[in-house]
Design an enzyme around this catalytic site. Structure first.
Site, PDB file in Angstrom:
ATOM      1  N   LYS A  50     -21.473 -17.422 -19.294  1.00 36.83           N
ATOM      2  CA  LYS A  50     -23.008 -17.220 -19.910  1.00 36.83           C
ATOM      3  C   LYS A  50     -23.874 -16.314 -19.010  1.00 36.83           C
ATOM      4  O   LYS A  50     -24.457 -15.855 -19.284  1.00 36.83           O
ATOM      5  CB  LYS A  50     -23.569 -18.641 -19.790  1.00 36.83           C
ATOM      6  CG  LYS A  50     -22.933 -19.428 -20.680  1.00 36.83           C
ATOM      7  CD  LYS A  50     -23.577 -20.894 -20.831  1.00 36.83           C
ATOM      8  CE  LYS A  50     -22.824 -22.181 -21.225  1.00 36.83           C
ATOM      9  NZ  LYS A  50     -23.319 -23.469 -20.857  1.00 36.83           N
ATOM     10  N   GLY A  51     -23.057 -16.202 -17.758  1.00 40.74           N
ATOM     11  CA  GLY A  51     -24.074 -15.537 -16.586  1.00 40.74           C
ATOM     12  C   GLY A  51     -24.394 -13.928 -16.864  1.00 40.74           C
ATOM     13  O   GLY A  51     -25.550 -13.879 -16.569  1.00 40.74           O
ATOM     14  N   GLU A 105     -19.896  -8.467 -15.517  1.00 40.64           N
ATOM     15  CA  GLU A 105     -19.897  -9.885 -14.683  1.00 40.64           C
ATOM     16  C   GLU A 105     -21.373  -9.762 -14.343  1.00 40.64           C
ATOM     17  O   GLU A 105     -21.820  -8.888 -13.848  1.00 40.64           O
ATOM     18  CB  GLU A 105     -18.910  -9.898 -13.728  1.00 40.64           C
ATOM     19  CG  GLU A 105     -17.555 -10.554 -13.681  1.00 40.64           C
ATOM     20  CD  GLU A 105     -17.967 -12.048 -14.196  1.00 40.64           C
ATOM     21  OE1 GLU A 105     -19.007 -12.485 -14.503  1.00 40.64           O
ATOM     22  OE2 GLU A 105     -16.932 -12.797 -14.029  1.00 40.64           O
ATOM     23  N   ASP A 106     -22.062 -10.855 -14.008  1.00 39.54           N
ATOM     24  CA  ASP A 106     -23.197 -11.163 -13.291  1.00 39.54           C
ATOM     25  C   ASP A 106     -22.972 -11.216 -11.785  1.00 39.54           C
ATOM     26  O   ASP A 106     -23.807 -10.571 -11.145  1.00 39.54           O
ATOM     27  CB  ASP A 106     -24.188 -12.410 -13.810  1.00 39.54           C
ATOM     28  CG  ASP A 106     -22.943 -13.576 -13.607  1.00 39.54           C
ATOM     29  OD1 ASP A 106     -21.938 -13.496 -13.863  1.00 39.54           O
ATOM     30  OD2 ASP A 106     -23.517 -14.755 -13.294  1.00 39.54           O
ATOM     31  N   ASP A 109     -17.771 -13.394  -6.705  1.00 42.19           N
ATOM     32  CA  ASP A 109     -17.851 -14.139  -5.561  1.00 42.19           C
ATOM     33  C   ASP A 109     -16.696 -14.165  -4.996  1.00 42.19           C
ATOM     34  O   ASP A 109     -16.173 -13.218  -3.870  1.00 42.19           O
ATOM     35  CB  ASP A 109     -18.420 -15.378  -5.968  1.00 42.19           C
ATOM     36  CG  ASP A 109     -18.608 -16.324  -5.111  1.00 42.19           C
ATOM     37  OD1 ASP A 109     -18.250 -16.358  -3.899  1.00 42.19           O
ATOM     38  OD2 ASP A 109     -19.746 -17.074  -5.409  1.00 42.19           O
ATOM     39  N   PHE A 158     -26.663 -18.951  -2.267  1.00 39.79           N
ATOM     40  CA  PHE A 158     -26.503 -19.293  -3.342  1.00 39.79           C
ATOM     41  C   PHE A 158     -27.818 -18.721  -4.291  1.00 39.79           C
ATOM     42  O   PHE A 158     -28.967 -18.930  -3.908  1.00 39.79           O
ATOM     43  CB  PHE A 158     -26.545 -20.698  -3.705  1.00 39.79           C
ATOM     44  CG  PHE A 158     -26.222 -21.440  -5.217  1.00 39.79           C
ATOM     45  CD1 PHE A 158     -24.961 -21.399  -5.594  1.00 39.79           C
ATOM     46  CD2 PHE A 158     -27.272 -21.726  -5.979  1.00 39.79           C
ATOM     47  CE1 PHE A 158     -24.662 -21.659  -6.740  1.00 39.79           C
ATOM     48  CE2 PHE A 158     -27.018 -21.969  -7.392  1.00 39.79           C
ATOM     49  CZ  PHE A 158     -25.836 -22.222  -7.651  1.00 39.79           C
ATOM     50  N   VAL A 159     -27.566 -18.197  -5.358  1.00 41.86           N
ATOM     51  CA  VAL A 159     -28.653 -17.254  -6.264  1.00 41.86           C
ATOM     52  C   VAL A 159     -28.651 -17.812  -7.528  1.00 41.86           C
ATOM     53  O   VAL A 159     -27.706 -18.188  -8.341  1.00 41.86           O
ATOM     54  CB  VAL A 159     -28.357 -16.036  -6.047  1.00 41.86           C
ATOM     55  CG1 VAL A 159     -28.898 -15.388  -4.743  1.00 41.86           C
ATOM     56  CG2 VAL A 159     -27.133 -15.357  -6.467  1.00 41.86           C
ATOM     57  N   ASP A 165     -27.149 -19.527 -12.748  1.00 41.08           N
ATOM     58  CA  ASP A 165     -27.616 -20.908 -12.761  1.00 41.08           C
ATOM     59  C   ASP A 165     -27.214 -21.917 -11.569  1.00 41.08           C
ATOM     60  O   ASP A 165     -26.228 -21.775 -11.011  1.00 41.08           O
ATOM     61  CB  ASP A 165     -26.747 -21.591 -14.236  1.00 41.08           C
ATOM     62  CG  ASP A 165     -25.627 -21.844 -14.099  1.00 41.08           C
ATOM     63  OD1 ASP A 165     -24.644 -21.213 -13.669  1.00 41.08           O
ATOM     64  OD2 ASP A 165     -25.120 -23.071 -14.037  1.00 41.08           O
ATOM     65  N   ARG A 171     -31.303 -20.193 -15.589  1.00 41.21           N
ATOM     66  CA  ARG A 171     -30.999 -18.845 -16.194  1.00 41.21           C
ATOM     67  C   ARG A 171     -31.834 -18.182 -16.786  1.00 41.21           C
ATOM     68  O   ARG A 171     -31.820 -16.981 -16.601  1.00 41.21           O
ATOM     69  CB  ARG A 171     -29.943 -19.125 -17.226  1.00 41.21           C
ATOM     70  CG  ARG A 171     -28.615 -19.843 -16.864  1.00 41.21           C
ATOM     71  CD  ARG A 171     -27.559 -19.770 -17.981  1.00 41.21           C
ATOM     72  NE  ARG A 171     -26.233 -20.704 -17.764  1.00 41.21           N
ATOM     73  CZ  ARG A 171     -25.258 -20.400 -17.265  1.00 41.21           C
ATOM     74  NH1 ARG A 171     -25.119 -19.232 -16.459  1.00 41.21           N
ATOM     75  NH2 ARG A 171     -24.319 -21.309 -16.986  1.00 41.21           N
TER      76      ARG A 171
HETATM   77  C1  PRP Z   1     -19.652 -17.217 -12.348  1.00 39.15           C
HETATM   78  C2  PRP Z   1     -19.887 -15.815 -12.565  1.00 39.15           C
HETATM   79  C3  PRP Z   1     -18.632 -15.141 -12.586  1.00 39.15           C
HETATM   80  C4  PRP Z   1     -17.921 -16.121 -11.526  1.00 39.15           C
HETATM   81  C5  PRP Z   1     -17.866 -15.568 -10.217  1.00 39.15           C
HETATM   82  O1  PRP Z   1     -19.517 -17.865 -13.627  1.00 39.15           O
HETATM   83  O2  PRP Z   1     -20.518 -15.475 -13.879  1.00 39.15           O
HETATM   84  O3  PRP Z   1     -17.932 -15.312 -13.797  1.00 39.15           O
HETATM   85  O4  PRP Z   1     -18.650 -17.261 -11.547  1.00 39.15           O
HETATM   86  O5  PRP Z   1     -17.220 -16.320  -9.291  1.00 39.15           O
HETATM   87  P1  PRP Z   1     -15.763 -15.924  -8.624  1.00 39.15           P
HETATM   88  O6  PRP Z   1     -15.676 -14.470  -8.328  1.00 39.15           O
HETATM   89  O7  PRP Z   1     -15.732 -16.959  -7.569  1.00 39.15           O
HETATM   90  O8  PRP Z   1     -14.650 -16.147  -9.681  1.00 39.15           O
HETATM   91  P2  PRP Z   1     -19.472 -19.482 -13.721  1.00 39.15           P
HETATM   92  O9  PRP Z   1     -18.169 -20.029 -13.886  1.00 39.15           O
HETATM   93  O10 PRP Z   1     -20.566 -20.060 -12.902  1.00 39.15           O
HETATM   94  O11 PRP Z   1     -19.738 -19.616 -15.414  1.00 39.15           O
HETATM   95  P3  PRP Z   1     -21.384 -19.080 -16.081  1.00 39.15           P
HETATM   96  O12 PRP Z   1     -21.086 -17.489 -16.122  1.00 39.15           O
HETATM   97  O13 PRP Z   1     -21.236 -19.796 -17.390  1.00 39.15           O
HETATM   98  O14 PRP Z   1     -22.416 -19.384 -15.013  1.00 39.15           O
END
Ligand code: PRP
Length: 182
Positions: A50-51, A105-106, A109, A158-159, A165, A171
């Site tokens: 969803k990010g 992607e948002d 990480d 952490f953001v 979220d 969000r």
């Molecule tokens: C977050 C973000 C990326 C991923 C990055 O998604 O949107 O997709 O984590 O992390 P990584 O590089 O360690 O894989 P999340 O799983 O929190 O789902 P969301 O988008 O629904 O919040």
């Protein structure tokens, strides 16, 4: 809820980190680069929900090229503040052979989500496969990934906000906030 300018979720306080004005500038710059690079190409934007919801909505509307939009769900975080390393992807992509795919992607990480997406999507033989992310935490990588378009590198903090979220909350915030260590 807000208290003295801080946003509070489950007893954790978050302070402003990236203003909506700065976000807007970052999005404008990314949109200009992508528009320039994809001239005369048709893009399939793949949103990772969803990010990336708000980022993708703002970005795509500033790219005046032919495109289609697909969504997938990629989930790697639980309710904790660290990546789980376990990436689940619900893949609903149509035929992408010989098409130009750009993942939105948002945040990148550990890199595990984007690497998993690259691996899965490349099987379908797109003409090109790249990714754009609003934020990146380069010091947190567990795998090396080549993300073509990065809005802003940030430290390993952490953001939340603008789609990001904490435990599914925050969000909706127009600015991006960081966990307040005070
Ligand atoms: C977050 C973000 C990326 C991923 C990055 O998604 O949107 O997709 O984590 O992390 P990584 O590089 O360690 O894989 P999340 O799983 O929190 O789902 P969301 O988008 O629904 O919040």
């Amino acid at each position: 809820m807000f208290e003295n300018g801080k946003y509070i979720i489950n007893d954790k306080k978050f302070k402003i980190f990236i203003s909506k004005e700065e976000i807007s500038q970052i999005v404008n710059n990314l949109a200009a680069k992508i528009t320039n690079d994809y001239q005369n190409k048709e893009i399939i934007f793949v949103l990772t929900l969803k990010g990336s919801l708000f980022f993708a909505a703002d970005l795509i509307r500033q790219i005046p090229l032919d495109c289609s939009i697909e969504v997938i769900s990629a989930k790697s975080y639980g309710s904790e503040m660290e990546t789980s390393g376990n990436v689940k992807i619900v893949n609903l992509l149509p035929e992408i052979e010989n098409k130009h795919v750009l993942i939105i992607e948002d945040i990148v990480d550990s890199g595990l989500t984007i690497q998993t997406l690259f691996d899965k999507i490349s099987i379908s033989k797109p003409a090109s496969l790249s990714a754009v992310t609003l934020l990146s935490k380069p010091s947190m990588r567990k795998v090396e990934v080549d993300v073509q378009y990065v809005g802003k590198d940030i430290p390993p903090e952490f953001v939340i906000g603008y789609g990001l979220d904490f435990d599914e909350k925050g969000r909706q915030l127009p600015d991006i906030y960081v966990l307040d260590s005070e």
